[in-house]
Design a protein around this motif. Structure first.
Motif, PDB file in Angstrom:
ATOM      1  N   SER A 269      11.202 107.939   9.479  1.00  0.00           N
ATOM      2  CA  SER A 269      10.356 108.904   8.779  1.00  0.00           C
ATOM      3  C   SER A 269       9.713 109.880   9.756  1.00  0.00           C
ATOM      4  CB  SER A 269       9.252 108.168   8.008  1.00  0.00           C
ATOM      5  OG  SER A 269       9.781 107.163   7.162  1.00  0.00           O
ATOM      6  N   ASP A 270       9.125 110.933   9.201  1.00  0.00           N
ATOM      7  CA  ASP A 270       8.387 111.868  10.053  1.00  0.00           C
ATOM      8  C   ASP A 270       6.911 111.515  10.146  1.00  0.00           C
ATOM      9  OD1 ASP A 270       7.712 112.533   7.474  1.00  0.00           O
ATOM     10  OD2 ASP A 270       7.922 114.702   7.739  1.00  0.00           O
ATOM     11  N   ASN A 271       6.397 110.706   9.210  1.00  0.00           N
ATOM     12  CA  ASN A 271       4.963 110.401   9.156  1.00  0.00           C
ATOM     13  C   ASN A 271       4.806 108.929   8.767  1.00  0.00           C
ATOM     14  OD1 ASN A 271       2.205 110.171   8.509  1.00  0.00           O
ATOM     15  ND2 ASN A 271       2.098 112.270   7.731  1.00  0.00           N
ATOM     16  N   LEU A 272       4.140 108.154   9.609  1.00  0.00           N
ATOM     17  CA  LEU A 272       3.991 106.724   9.354  1.00  0.00           C
ATOM     18  C   LEU A 272       2.621 106.351   8.770  1.00  0.00           C
ATOM     19  CD1 LEU A 272       5.690 105.149  12.515  1.00  0.00           C
ATOM     20  CD2 LEU A 272       6.673 105.580  10.252  1.00  0.00           C
ATOM     21  N   ARG A 273       1.790 107.327   8.477  1.00  0.00           N
ATOM     22  CA  ARG A 273       0.443 106.998   7.979  1.00  0.00           C
ATOM     23  C   ARG A 273       0.471 106.165   6.696  1.00  0.00           C
ATOM     24  NH1 ARG A 273      -2.307 112.282   7.019  1.00  0.00           N
ATOM     25  NH2 ARG A 273      -4.113 110.998   6.475  1.00  0.00           N
ATOM     26  N   PRO A 274       1.327 106.479   5.718  1.00  0.00           N
ATOM     27  CA  PRO A 274       1.351 105.625   4.522  1.00  0.00           C
ATOM     28  C   PRO A 274       1.805 104.198   4.827  1.00  0.00           C
ATOM     29  CG  PRO A 274       2.349 107.759   4.054  1.00  0.00           C
ATOM     30  CD  PRO A 274       2.183 107.668   5.547  1.00  0.00           C
ATOM     31  N   VAL A 275       2.634 104.040   5.847  1.00  0.00           N
ATOM     32  CA  VAL A 275       3.157 102.720   6.200  1.00  0.00           C
ATOM     33  C   VAL A 275       2.054 101.837   6.789  1.00  0.00           C
ATOM     34  CG1 VAL A 275       4.934 101.507   7.538  1.00  0.00           C
ATOM     35  CG2 VAL A 275       5.414 103.762   6.586  1.00  0.00           C
ATOM     36  N   ALA A 276       0.984 102.473   7.286  1.00  0.00           N
ATOM     37  CA  ALA A 276      -0.126 101.711   7.864  1.00  0.00           C
ATOM     38  C   ALA A 276      -0.822 100.838   6.824  1.00  0.00           C
ATOM     39  CB  ALA A 276      -1.137 102.661   8.504  1.00  0.00           C
ATOM     40  N   LEU A 277      -0.572 101.099   5.544  1.00  0.00           N
ATOM     41  CA  LEU A 277      -1.131 100.254   4.496  1.00  0.00           C
ATOM     42  C   LEU A 277      -0.263  99.026   4.254  1.00  0.00           C
ATOM     43  CD1 LEU A 277      -2.196 103.082   2.047  1.00  0.00           C
ATOM     44  CD2 LEU A 277      -3.684 101.683   3.459  1.00  0.00           C
ATOM     45  N   MET A 278       0.887  98.965   4.916  1.00  0.00           N
ATOM     46  CA  MET A 278       1.798  97.829   4.777  1.00  0.00           C
ATOM     47  C   MET A 278       1.869  96.994   6.050  1.00  0.00           C
ATOM     48  SD  MET A 278       4.939  99.691   2.746  1.00  0.00           S
ATOM     49  CE  MET A 278       5.688  98.114   2.311  1.00  0.00           C
ATOM     50  N   ASP A 279       1.795  97.652   7.207  1.00  0.00           N
ATOM     51  CA  ASP A 279       1.904  96.988   8.505  1.00  0.00           C
ATOM     52  C   ASP A 279       0.625  97.206   9.310  1.00  0.00           C
ATOM     53  OD1 ASP A 279       4.488  96.227   7.931  1.00  0.00           O
ATOM     54  OD2 ASP A 279       5.419  97.878   9.027  1.00  0.00           O
ATOM     55  N   ALA A 280       0.336  96.282  10.234  1.00  0.00           N
ATOM     56  CA  ALA A 280      -0.818  96.441  11.123  1.00  0.00           C
ATOM     57  C   ALA A 280      -0.452  97.424  12.236  1.00  0.00           C
ATOM     58  CB  ALA A 280      -1.210  95.092  11.725  1.00  0.00           C
ATOM     59  N   PRO A 281      -1.070  98.608  12.269  1.00  0.00           N
ATOM     60  CA  PRO A 281      -0.683  99.615  13.267  1.00  0.00           C
ATOM     61  C   PRO A 281      -0.958  99.212  14.705  1.00  0.00           C
ATOM     62  CG  PRO A 281      -1.898 100.610  11.450  1.00  0.00           C
ATOM     63  CD  PRO A 281      -2.052  99.130  11.312  1.00  0.00           C
ATOM     64  N   ASP A 282      -1.940  98.328  14.928  1.00  0.00           N
ATOM     65  CA  ASP A 282      -2.299  97.937  16.291  1.00  0.00           C
ATOM     66  C   ASP A 282      -1.817  96.521  16.618  1.00  0.00           C
ATOM     67  OD1 ASP A 282      -3.962  96.634  14.572  1.00  0.00           O
ATOM     68  OD2 ASP A 282      -5.817  97.073  15.665  1.00  0.00           O
ATOM     69  N   GLN A 283      -0.757  96.101  15.968  1.00  0.00           N
ATOM     70  CA  GLN A 283      -0.205  94.770  16.208  1.00  0.00           C
ATOM     71  C   GLN A 283       0.128  94.564  17.691  1.00  0.00           C
ATOM     72  OE1 GLN A 283       0.803  92.037  13.768  1.00  0.00           O
ATOM     73  NE2 GLN A 283       0.494  91.207  15.812  1.00  0.00           N
ATOM     74  N   LYS A 284      -0.262  93.431  18.238  1.00  0.00           N
ATOM     75  CA  LYS A 284       0.014  93.104  19.637  1.00  0.00           C
ATOM     76  C   LYS A 284       1.194  92.153  19.712  1.00  0.00           C
ATOM     77  CE  LYS A 284      -4.753  93.710  21.252  1.00  0.00           C
ATOM     78  NZ  LYS A 284      -5.179  94.403  20.032  1.00  0.00           N
ATOM     79  N   ALA A 285       1.903  92.201  20.835  1.00  0.00           N
ATOM     80  CA  ALA A 285       3.050  91.326  21.042  1.00  0.00           C
ATOM     81  C   ALA A 285       3.315  91.207  22.536  1.00  0.00           C
ATOM     82  CB  ALA A 285       4.282  91.884  20.331  1.00  0.00           C
ATOM     83  N   PRO A 286       3.933  90.114  22.973  1.00  0.00           N
ATOM     84  CA  PRO A 286       4.246  89.939  24.398  1.00  0.00           C
ATOM     85  C   PRO A 286       5.117  91.071  24.931  1.00  0.00           C
ATOM     86  CG  PRO A 286       4.567  87.886  23.194  1.00  0.00           C
ATOM     87  CD  PRO A 286       4.339  88.948  22.169  1.00  0.00           C
ATOM     88  N   GLY A 287       4.783  91.532  26.129  1.00  0.00           N
ATOM     89  CA  GLY A 287       5.595  92.557  26.776  1.00  0.00           C
ATOM     90  C   GLY A 287       5.134  93.975  26.557  1.00  0.00           C
ATOM     91  N   TYR A 288       4.155  94.181  25.658  1.00  0.00           N
ATOM     92  CA  TYR A 288       3.643  95.519  25.377  1.00  0.00           C
ATOM     93  C   TYR A 288       2.362  95.752  26.184  1.00  0.00           C
ATOM     94  CZ  TYR A 288       6.849  95.845  21.406  1.00  0.00           C
ATOM     95  OH  TYR A 288       7.959  95.894  20.614  1.00  0.00           O
ATOM     96  N   VAL A 289       2.250  96.939  26.764  1.00  0.00           N
ATOM     97  CA  VAL A 289       1.090  97.253  27.594  1.00  0.00           C
ATOM     98  C   VAL A 289      -0.092  97.693  26.737  1.00  0.00           C
ATOM     99  CG1 VAL A 289       0.212  98.718  29.438  1.00  0.00           C
ATOM    100  CG2 VAL A 289       2.563  97.857  29.536  1.00  0.00           C
ATOM    101  N   THR A 290       0.155  98.471  25.704  1.00  0.00           N
ATOM    102  CA  THR A 290      -0.909  98.984  24.850  1.00  0.00           C
ATOM    103  C   THR A 290      -0.617  98.645  23.397  1.00  0.00           C
ATOM    104  OG1 THR A 290       0.062 101.139  24.331  1.00  0.00           O
ATOM    105  CG2 THR A 290      -1.134 100.937  26.421  1.00  0.00           C
ATOM    106  N   SER A 291      -1.636  98.814  22.565  1.00  0.00           N
ATOM    107  CA  SER A 291      -1.450  98.650  21.124  1.00  0.00           C
ATOM    108  C   SER A 291      -1.879  99.918  20.390  1.00  0.00           C
ATOM    109  CB  SER A 291      -2.257  97.449  20.616  1.00  0.00           C
ATOM    110  OG  SER A 291      -3.628  97.595  20.925  1.00  0.00           O
ATOM    111  N   ASP A 292      -1.867 101.049  21.091  1.00  0.00           N
ATOM    112  CA  ASP A 292      -2.262 102.321  20.484  1.00  0.00           C
ATOM    113  C   ASP A 292      -1.243 102.710  19.411  1.00  0.00           C
ATOM    114  OD1 ASP A 292      -4.352 102.406  22.265  1.00  0.00           O
ATOM    115  OD2 ASP A 292      -3.258 103.634  23.726  1.00  0.00           O
ATOM    116  N   PRO A 293      -1.663 102.863  18.167  1.00  0.00           N
ATOM    117  CA  PRO A 293      -0.723 103.181  17.095  1.00  0.00           C
ATOM    118  C   PRO A 293      -0.078 104.552  17.279  1.00  0.00           C
ATOM    119  CG  PRO A 293      -2.811 102.391  16.208  1.00  0.00           C
ATOM    120  CD  PRO A 293      -3.038 102.682  17.664  1.00  0.00           C
ATOM    121  N   ILE A 294       1.163 104.667  16.871  1.00  0.00           N
ATOM    122  CA  ILE A 294       1.870 105.947  16.810  1.00  0.00           C
ATOM    123  C   ILE A 294       2.095 106.250  15.339  1.00  0.00           C
ATOM    124  CG2 ILE A 294       3.917 107.239  17.511  1.00  0.00           C
ATOM    125  CD1 ILE A 294       4.329 105.174  19.724  1.00  0.00           C
TER     126      ILE A 294
END
Length: 213
Positions: free
Chosen positions: A125-150
């Motif tokens: 998609s071109d815009n993920l803002r509506p998807v933020a109501l379905m997924d956690a935008p700042d989800q953390k996981a091993p191997g990632y340096v930041t959790s800043d949402p895109i």
């Protein structure tokens, strides 16, 4: 079975033996034990794609964080790329930090097929803002340096895909919230029901029912 999103004509896949890279980074926050248990009771996408005639490999984008040139080299022989479901924002960050954003543009220009299910479709998609109501935008996981949402997707489509809309599933309520948010904020979108496929051929985009065996 799989419920695909496809950004390229299906005949671009190249037929039996086509090499397919499967990207599972949307699942990076899910413990491997839980993933193993899931694939024991659900259709395994690697087996499904193998049964369809693809020569599949699992590619972990975390391995290529900060190394876009190496990722481009690894993906060079693949004529199809398939992204799994999970957390759309983890997948999007993995695509940014590995340089997949640029690599996929070059691959598509070279008649590669890109497809995916759920999160793998959302990131097109071109815009993920509506998807933020379905997924956690700042989800953390091993191997990632930041959790800043895109909040911007890959821009392969001029609207936002909101999967699982109108379905009899646990995700349907959140999908409805995503559609309502998109409508309230004048965000071009399409609610996609399980079993539907969005296909783009050049500038032509259509929604069709997924084919089943």
């Amino acid at each position: 079975g799989t419920r695909p999103f496809i950004f390229a004509p299906a005949d671009m896949a190249g037929g039996p033996g086509t090499r397919m890279a499967i990207i599972g980074n949307a699942l990076d926050a899910v413990p491997i034990e839980a993933q193993q248990a899931y694939w024991r009771i659900k259709p395994d996408v690697l087996i499904e794609m193998t049964d369809l005639g693809f020569d599949v490999s699992l590619i972990d984008l975390r391995r290529f964080f900060g190394r876009p040139g190496d990722l481009a080299k690894i993906l060079r022989p693949y004529r199809a790329i398939w992204a799994l479901g999970g957390n759309s924002f983890l997948l999007r960050r993995a695509m940014r930090d590995s340089g997949f954003d640029e690599v996929i543009a070059e691959k598509l220009a070279d008649d590669c097929l890109y497809g995916g299910v759920s999160a793998g479709a959302c990131v097109a998609s071109d815009n993920l803002r509506p998807v933020a109501l379905m997924d956690a935008p700042d989800q953390k996981a091993p191997g990632y340096v930041t959790s800043d949402p895109i909040m911007s997707g890959l821009g392969l489509l001029p609207f936002t895909i909101i999967p699982h809309f109108g379905c009899d599933s646990a995700d349907a309520e959140d999908a409805a919230k995503g559609v309502a948010f998109a409508q309230a904020n004048d965000i071009a979108h399409q609610g996609l029901r399980d079993g539907e496929v969005i296909v783009r051929r050049g500038q032509h985009i259509e929604t069709v029912a997924a084919k089943t065996a």
